[in-house]
Design a protein around this motif. Structure first.
Motif, PDB file in Angstrom:
ATOM      1  N   SER A 119       0.825  -1.207   0.000  1.00 18.94           N
ATOM      2  CA  SER A 119       0.000   0.000   0.000  1.00 18.94           C
ATOM      3  C   SER A 119       0.857   1.255   0.000  1.00 18.94           C
ATOM      4  CB  SER A 119      -0.924   0.010   1.221  1.00 18.94           C
ATOM      5  OG  SER A 119      -1.891  -1.006   1.135  1.00 18.94           O
ATOM      6  N   HIS A 147      -8.329   4.405  -0.102  1.00 16.02           N
ATOM      7  CA  HIS A 147      -7.492   3.212   0.002  1.00 16.02           C
ATOM      8  C   HIS A 147      -8.278   2.100   0.693  1.00 16.02           C
ATOM      9  CE1 HIS A 147      -4.722   0.585   2.285  1.00 16.02           C
ATOM     10  NE2 HIS A 147      -4.052   0.584   1.141  1.00 16.02           N
ATOM     11  N   CYS A 149      -7.449  -1.860   2.108  1.00 21.35           N
ATOM     12  CA  CYS A 149      -6.543  -2.998   2.313  1.00 21.35           C
ATOM     13  C   CYS A 149      -7.321  -4.161   2.928  1.00 21.35           C
ATOM     14  CB  CYS A 149      -5.380  -2.595   3.213  1.00 21.35           C
ATOM     15  SG  CYS A 149      -4.194  -3.932   3.507  1.00 21.35           S
TER      16      CYS A 149
END
Length: 222
Positions: free
Chosen positions: A42, A122, A124
């Motif tokens: 990331s 983002h 994850c």
């Protein structure tokens, strides 16, 4: 078993989870990401974006450990925000981060109203919790709002499945991790499936790359 993804619900997606179980799960997931280099995927993706972000929102931020990594290694001028729907995750994330990182409660689909001026979202180990049509709808929302989406998630792979199943059965003390870690691999995607979803969502400027330890890094530019 691996040609088609599983839609079996993970224990972590239950509406009610004992706090001590969830906290143990968050702690062990942090250790797994540390050991297998999940955070690095990331971080490198964010650093290589076409333009420097001003605001990054981590949806499904969980324990907030990746936000702490971003806070340590990214420019301090970037506003970091974590978004999660679980109260325990919110409190855990706040414990792991200083006041410069904002942690808010909410559904991932509310991110554009909660943070109207964001430019990077983002995710994850979050997207595999969603159905294909939900992912396509969210990608379309990102494109419509001119927001770049960075995804770090699992590849559906038999070696990944059996490896994490054996490792967690030996070392994990979390019933959630023992159940969900191998299941999450079965809920993951093949690379060609990512291409199909992104194209269905209308994305044209994107990349899907294989990463270490059976991960995919997906970037969709808004």
């Amino acid at each position: 078993m691996f040609k088609k993804r599983s839609y079996q619900k993970e224990l972590i997606d239950a509406d009610v989870i004992p706090e001590q179980d969830l906290r143990r799960n968050l702690f062990e997931l942090h250790r797994v990401n540390q050991l297998l280099g999940g955070y690095k995927i990331s971080l490198q993706a964010i650093k290589k974006l076409q333009s420097k972000p001003k605001t990054i929102v981590d949806i499904g931020c969980g324990g907030g450990d990746l936000l702490a990594v971003f806070s340590k290694h990214l420019d301090s001028s970037i506003q970091l925000i974590g978004l999660d729907i679980k109260d325990v995750c919110i409190s855990y994330s706040k414990e792991r981060n200083d006041d410069s990182v904002k942690i808010i409660k909410g559904d991932y689909r509310q991110v554009f109203s909660e943070v109207p001026d964001l430019d990077v979202v983002h995710a994850c180990l979050f997207m595999h919790h969603l159905k294909e049509d939900e992912i396509e709808a969210f990608v379309s929302d990102c494109l419509r709002n001119k927001v770049t989406l960075v995804v770090n998630d699992l590849e559906r792979n038999p070696l990944a499945y059996w490896s994490i199943k054996i490792i967690t059965s030996i070392f994990s003390k979390s019933r959630l991790v023992k159940n969900d870690a191998p299941l999450s691999v079965r809920r993951g995607f093949k690379k060609k499936e990512w291409h199909t979803m992104l194209q269905n969502a209308g994305a044209t400027n994107y990349s899907v790359k294989n990463k270490w330890a059976f991960r995919h890094c997906v970037i969709v530019y808004g």
